[in-house]
Design a protein around this motif. Structure first.
Motif, PDB file in Angstrom:
ATOM      1  N   GLU A 128     -25.275 -49.272 -49.455  1.00 31.69           N
ATOM      2  CA  GLU A 128     -24.504 -50.512 -49.540  1.00 31.69           C
ATOM      3  C   GLU A 128     -23.443 -50.606 -48.449  1.00 31.69           C
ATOM      4  O   GLU A 128     -23.240 -51.663 -47.856  1.00 31.69           O
ATOM      5  CB  GLU A 128     -23.831 -50.614 -50.907  1.00 31.69           C
ATOM      6  N   ASP A 151     -28.194 -57.073 -47.597  1.00 33.74           N
ATOM      7  CA  ASP A 151     -27.366 -56.628 -48.718  1.00 33.74           C
ATOM      8  C   ASP A 151     -28.231 -56.089 -49.856  1.00 33.74           C
ATOM      9  O   ASP A 151     -27.900 -55.074 -50.482  1.00 33.74           O
ATOM     10  CB  ASP A 151     -26.493 -57.781 -49.225  1.00 33.74           C
ATOM     11  N   HIS A 187     -23.188 -53.497 -45.685  1.00 33.24           N
ATOM     12  CA  HIS A 187     -22.006 -54.360 -45.636  1.00 33.24           C
ATOM     13  C   HIS A 187     -21.371 -54.330 -44.245  1.00 33.24           C
ATOM     14  O   HIS A 187     -20.966 -55.369 -43.710  1.00 33.24           O
ATOM     15  CB  HIS A 187     -20.985 -53.909 -46.679  1.00 33.24           C
ATOM     16  N   THR A 224     -28.322 -52.258 -51.386  1.00 34.41           N
ATOM     17  CA  THR A 224     -28.131 -51.952 -52.803  1.00 34.41           C
ATOM     18  C   THR A 224     -29.275 -51.106 -53.350  1.00 34.41           C
ATOM     19  O   THR A 224     -29.055 -50.087 -54.009  1.00 34.41           O
ATOM     20  CB  THR A 224     -28.027 -53.253 -53.626  1.00 34.41           C
ATOM     21  N   HIS A 255     -23.615 -56.295 -41.816  1.00 34.92           N
ATOM     22  CA  HIS A 255     -23.473 -57.718 -42.158  1.00 34.92           C
ATOM     23  C   HIS A 255     -22.186 -58.274 -41.568  1.00 34.92           C
ATOM     24  O   HIS A 255     -22.188 -59.319 -40.890  1.00 34.92           O
ATOM     25  CB  HIS A 255     -23.479 -57.827 -43.686  1.00 34.92           C
TER      26      HIS A 255
END
Length: 286
Positions: A168, A159, A172, A163, A175
């Motif tokens: 991002e 993460d 995400h 960023t 993840h």
């Protein structure tokens, strides 16, 4: 109108900052880039695993990962273009054409400085590496020391890099997908008998994964039980101790840390193991 290039970076910060920053974020979408010099200077402060704080004023574009896992994460969140160099131990063919900056533990400072990175990534927890990290910081090179001892560490790192690089959404998505996969695997094995596993990090001078290693979590999620109980990341062990533990399964990693491991059945000292007799040994890519 094309959004300002730092909109994703600022959007991430609006979730952590006062309401006035939301106004700044909206301005990024409404006004040309040349009017937003002040917006680009809004800092993001990151405190790493060594409690060192690094300030970033814009998305990073030039990264040198000094540990292979960081390079793999950047590759998987589609930020490969940010990777400026590799270590000599990097085995992934995706990075073979990049310049080498030496080893993970003792990188070449002159080469790193010459590449003018926005960020150097180093694995936290090894004293030799920390000495080099401090030398880089004294030379003005931004360095983050990050942990990868658990899936929580892995996801936090993923993460964060998403960023910092402006990827991002990719971070995400990865993840979320990995969490779903892990949950499905764990659910599948929740009610099964635990398989007692020994994980070989290096041989013939045996090094294995302890309780603080992400390998321990992988074994557990997959329905196993690590026969090593020491609360360490890596544990040195003898053949005799492994024989006494007599694991159900024996996993051997193969890669830079364990370049040419012998198959278990070709090791006279471990031939009596239940895992060897039952042909329950597995070689996995490091």
């Amino acid at each position: 109108m094309t959004p300002h290039p730092y909109v994703p970076f600022l959007f991430h910060m609006t979730k952590r900052s006062p309401a006035w920053l939301l106004s700044l974020f909206l301005a990024c979408m409404l006004f040309p880039k040349e009017l937003l010099a002040d917006a680009e200077a809004v800092p993001l402060q990151i405190r790493d695993a060594s409690n060192h704080t690094t300030t970033f004023t814009h998305p990073v574009k030039r990264i040198i990962p000094l540990y292979s896992a960081f390079a793999e994460i950047l590759l998987d969140i589609h930020a490969k273009e940010c990777i400026q160099a590799r270590t000599t131990g990097e085995a992934d063919p995706n990075f073979v054409d990049l310049p080498s900056v030496g080893t993970h533990m003792r990188p070449n400072l002159e080469r790193i400085v010459a590449l003018e990175p926005d960020l150097v990534l180093q694995l936290h927890g090894r004293q030799d590496a920390s000495v080099t990290t401090e030398a880089m910081r004294r030379l003005g090179v931004p360095v983050l020391e990050l942990r990868l001892d658990s899936f929580d560490d892995l996801f936090s790192c993923m993460d964060l890099l998403g960023t910092l690089t402006g990827h991002e959404e990719d971070a995400h998505s990865l993840h979320h997908t990995m969490q779903q996969t892990l949950q499905a695997i764990q659910t599948r094995h929740d009610q099964t008998k635990k398989v007692r596993v020994f994980f070989e990090v290096r041989s013939p001078s045996l090094l294995t994964a302890g309780k603080k290693n992400i390998v321990n979590e992988i074994i557990t999620i997959a329905g196993g039980e690590n026969v090593i109980t020491e609360n360490k990341k890596l544990v040195r062990i003898t053949d005799e101790a492994v024989l006494a533990m007599n694991p159900d399964a024996y996993v051997i990693q193969k890669g830079p840390m364990n370049a040419d491991p012998l198959p278990l059945e070709k090791r006279p000292a471990l031939h009596a193991l239940q895992a060897c007799q039952a042909k329950r040994s597995l070689v996995v890519d490091e």
